[in-house]
Design an enzyme around this catalytic site. Structure first.
Site, PDB file in Angstrom:
ATOM      1  N   ASP A  38       5.464   1.951  -7.507  1.00  0.00           N
ATOM      2  CA  ASP A  38       4.882   3.055  -6.743  1.00  0.00           C
ATOM      3  C   ASP A  38       5.915   3.780  -5.911  1.00  0.00           C
ATOM      4  O   ASP A  38       6.990   3.269  -5.669  1.00  0.00           O
ATOM      5  CB  ASP A  38       3.879   2.465  -5.747  1.00  0.00           C
ATOM      6  N   LYS A  60       4.016   9.199  -6.881  1.00  0.00           N
ATOM      7  CA  LYS A  60       4.160  10.640  -6.773  1.00  0.00           C
ATOM      8  C   LYS A  60       5.630  10.996  -6.654  1.00  0.00           C
ATOM      9  O   LYS A  60       6.310  10.529  -5.753  1.00  0.00           O
ATOM     10  CB  LYS A  60       3.441  11.117  -5.512  1.00  0.00           C
ATOM     11  N   MET A 175      -3.081   5.625   5.849  1.00  0.00           N
ATOM     12  CA  MET A 175      -3.261   6.945   5.234  1.00  0.00           C
ATOM     13  C   MET A 175      -3.941   7.921   6.202  1.00  0.00           C
ATOM     14  O   MET A 175      -4.798   8.716   5.803  1.00  0.00           O
ATOM     15  CB  MET A 175      -4.100   6.821   3.940  1.00  0.00           C
TER      16      MET A 175
HETATM   17  N1  SAH Z   1      -0.527  -1.682   0.270  1.00  0.00           N
HETATM   18  C1  SAH Z   1       0.101  -0.973   1.362  1.00  0.00           C
HETATM   19  C2  SAH Z   1      -0.729   0.200   1.852  1.00  0.00           C
HETATM   20  C3  SAH Z   1      -0.933   1.281   0.824  1.00  0.00           C
HETATM   21  S1  SAH Z   1      -1.840   2.634   1.453  1.00  0.00           S
HETATM   22  C4  SAH Z   1       0.376  -1.959   2.494  1.00  0.00           C
HETATM   23  O1  SAH Z   1      -0.115  -3.087   2.476  1.00  0.00           O
HETATM   24  O2  SAH Z   1       1.122  -1.601   3.412  1.00  0.00           O
HETATM   25  C5  SAH Z   1      -0.553   3.691   1.974  1.00  0.00           C
HETATM   26  C6  SAH Z   1      -0.492   3.778   3.488  1.00  0.00           C
HETATM   27  O3  SAH Z   1       0.154   2.627   4.004  1.00  0.00           O
HETATM   28  C7  SAH Z   1       0.325   4.931   4.014  1.00  0.00           C
HETATM   29  O4  SAH Z   1      -0.414   6.129   4.032  1.00  0.00           O
HETATM   30  C8  SAH Z   1       0.636   4.450   5.407  1.00  0.00           C
HETATM   31  O5  SAH Z   1      -0.451   4.604   6.268  1.00  0.00           O
HETATM   32  C9  SAH Z   1       0.843   2.967   5.182  1.00  0.00           C
HETATM   33  N2  SAH Z   1       2.270   2.655   4.995  1.00  0.00           N
HETATM   34  C10 SAH Z   1       2.864   2.190   3.895  1.00  0.00           C
HETATM   35  N3  SAH Z   1       4.182   1.968   4.114  1.00  0.00           N
HETATM   36  C11 SAH Z   1       4.404   2.307   5.394  1.00  0.00           C
HETATM   37  C12 SAH Z   1       5.538   2.298   6.227  1.00  0.00           C
HETATM   38  N4  SAH Z   1       6.732   1.896   5.771  1.00  0.00           N
HETATM   39  N5  SAH Z   1       5.411   2.701   7.499  1.00  0.00           N
HETATM   40  C13 SAH Z   1       4.225   3.096   7.983  1.00  0.00           C
HETATM   41  N6  SAH Z   1       3.106   3.131   7.236  1.00  0.00           N
HETATM   42  C14 SAH Z   1       3.187   2.739   5.956  1.00  0.00           C
END
Ligand code: SAH
Length: 490
Positions: A38, A60, A175
């Protein structure tokens, strides 16, 4: 080969910092034949993918749309049915808003065995890297993961009344950058205090992390004013106020620095760790690989008075060749031994050989000059070194009429690595790593923004030739001085 029938691994890649990858994740990534990944998977994690693996980006890419979920599932099934080891890499944890559940269901339906490797979720890690504990004995006794993803411009069905009534809790909105205005408005409408502390953490745990502490009332304007972009974590709760006191990361000397370590992978570990200890986001991009040569005829050592090593690999090669040809270290007899620097001297000492000469400055030039001073006309030198190594050493020995021979015992090969365009620094431990790095960058790559951290003069010269404009040279050719140079370059 596989003893069991597992074909697909749904793996959490963590929030960005490759140091937060689990040991199991690393293991399965390194053994993958296909990696489906991803957008949110950090570059440092992607760098661990085996060179020969099939790599499929389903995230994306700027402008283009992500691969639809059903199609991703079909890709997993298709390669699993070809009997390949398929790793599905997802940011954070695969089951936390990662659609890992749907993929697991699709695999069950297709009768394909899989393993889940949980990851460190951004909801916990991003706050931690901003100095915010998501629970705290006095301030938060529960935490809640909430998706604020707007499907068609509307918020998902969130029970704001219930959330607003919670006392001593931490709310984590995934998100939520675009919907933050609505979320805050609804929470306030449902009775939560306007002054409740909040935090937004953008690109948490990476070198590009930014965090802003604010109040429920001001969070939306803070997000706009600072142009916060996804991925970012929104946290609502009293614990956000602890950041000021506990923000450990911003104190580290190399926090906010994305740095590439280019030396061969098996030698990168210690340097990477030292840089990470100082808060750097380290990317291991091995640009070269050393390969010990076989079928090299070792000479009669008694024909020489001195034996010189210009690298640890040279030492390893000698022992390899001795073993391969059923010869023995005792043949070295009273030959004197010279080493280019401390790491090489240590490698010799580990094998029971004490070094008779090591220059004060650890480079080829100083080794040659030193030997020229201590060797007599009657003495003869043998150098065990790389095939097509630098000629500088030879020139100095020739100039001083030293009687020497050299034997190529290993070879340096260039590897193709993908260099991201947002690197702040690259560390070079030899001229060959510079050359190989430049080859990987390709034409038109902008070097101006990358600071080259070089182990010595020779490497720095190569960096200048290659087009680097910001070059920092370590005061001594050792890892401590190299790390020091990176700190000064900051
Ligand atoms: N599976 C992922 C979440 C996927 S949804 C997890 O467990 O972290 C995607 C959202 O995760 C983003 O929109 C953001 O809100 C958050 N996210 C993912 N990576 C991030 C990061 N490095 N810093 C802050 N937010 C993050």
């Amino acid at each position: 080969m596989n003893e069991n029938n597992t074909r697909v691994w749904l793996v959490g890649a963590g929030p960005g910092d490759p140091g937060l990858l689990t040991l199991r994740a690393r293991e399965v990534i390194e053994n993958a034949e296909v990696v489906v990944y991803d957008r949110l998977v950090g570059a440092g994690v992607l760098a661990l993918m085996p060179e020969n693996a099939i790599k499929i980006d389903v995230g994306k890419n700027s402008g283009t749309h992500p691969v639809p979920q059903r199609e991703i599932e079909n890709i997993l099934i298709e390669y699993a049915r070809k009997n390949l080891r398929v790793v599905r890499l997802k940011g954070g944890d695969p089951f936390v808003f990662g659609r890992g559940g749907e993929e697991a269901e699709a695999l069950v339906n297709a009768d394909i065995d899989f393993e889940i490797v949980p990851g460190v979720t951004s909801g916990i890690a991003a706050p931690a890297y901003a100095g915010i504990p998501v629970t705290h004995r006095n301030l938060a006794s529960s935490l809640h993961f909430i998706t604020a993803h707007a499907k068609t411009g509307e918020l998902p069905d969130i029970n704001f009344d219930a959330l607003a009534k919670l006392k001593n809790s931490t709310l984590l909105f995934y998100m939520g950058v675009e919907t933050a205005g609505l979320v805050c408005e609804q929470l306030i409408k449902s009775g939560m205090s306007k002054d409740t502390p909040t935090a937004v953490i953008e690109r948490g745990t990476t070198s590009k992390q930014r965090e802003f502490i604010s109040s429920l009332n001001n969070l939306p304007s803070e997000i706009i004013a600072n142009n916060i972009k996804s991925p970012a974590m929104i946290l609502v709760g009293e614990v956000a106020g602890l950041s000021e006191n506990l923000n450990w990361r911003s104190k580290l000397k190399l926090s906010g620095v994305k740095i590439a370590v280019t030396r061969p992978q098996k030698r990168a570990g210690k340097l990477s760790r030292m840089l990470r200890d100082l808060g750097a986001e380290v990317l291991e991009l091995p640009c070269i690989e050393t390969e010990i040569l076989h079928d090299v005829q070792l000479p009669e050592f008694s024909n020489y008075n001195w034996l010189a090593f210009t690298s640890v690999t040279g030492v390893e090669a000698l022992f390899n060749l001795l073993a391969e040809s059923s010869r023995d270290i005792r043949e070295l007899g009273s030959i004197k031994i010279a080493a280019i620097g401390k790491a090489t001297a240590d490698a010799l000492r580990d094998r029971g050989l004490r070094v008779d000469y090591m220059p004060e400055i650890y480079d080829g030039e100083n080794l040659a000059q030193g030997l020229a001073k201590i060797m007599t006309q009657a003495e003869k030198l043998l150098m065990l070194r790389a095939k097509s190594g630098s000629r500088e050493l030879n020139e100095i020995l020739d100039l001083n009429n030293i009687n020497y021979e050299e034997l190529a015992v290993y070879e340096t090969k260039y590897l193709k690595c993908s260099v991201p365009d947002d690197l702040d620094m690259a560390v070079f431990t030899s001229a060959s790593t510079v050359k190989a790095f430049i080859e990987s960058c390709g034409d038109g790559f902008k070097l101006d923004n990358i600071k080259a951290i070089c182990i010595g003069k020779q490497t720095a010269r190569e960096a200048a030739n290659a087009g680097f404009t910001k070059i920092y040279t370590a005061a001594r050719a050792d890892l401590n001085a190299l790390v020091q140079a990176a700190c000064e370059a900051r």
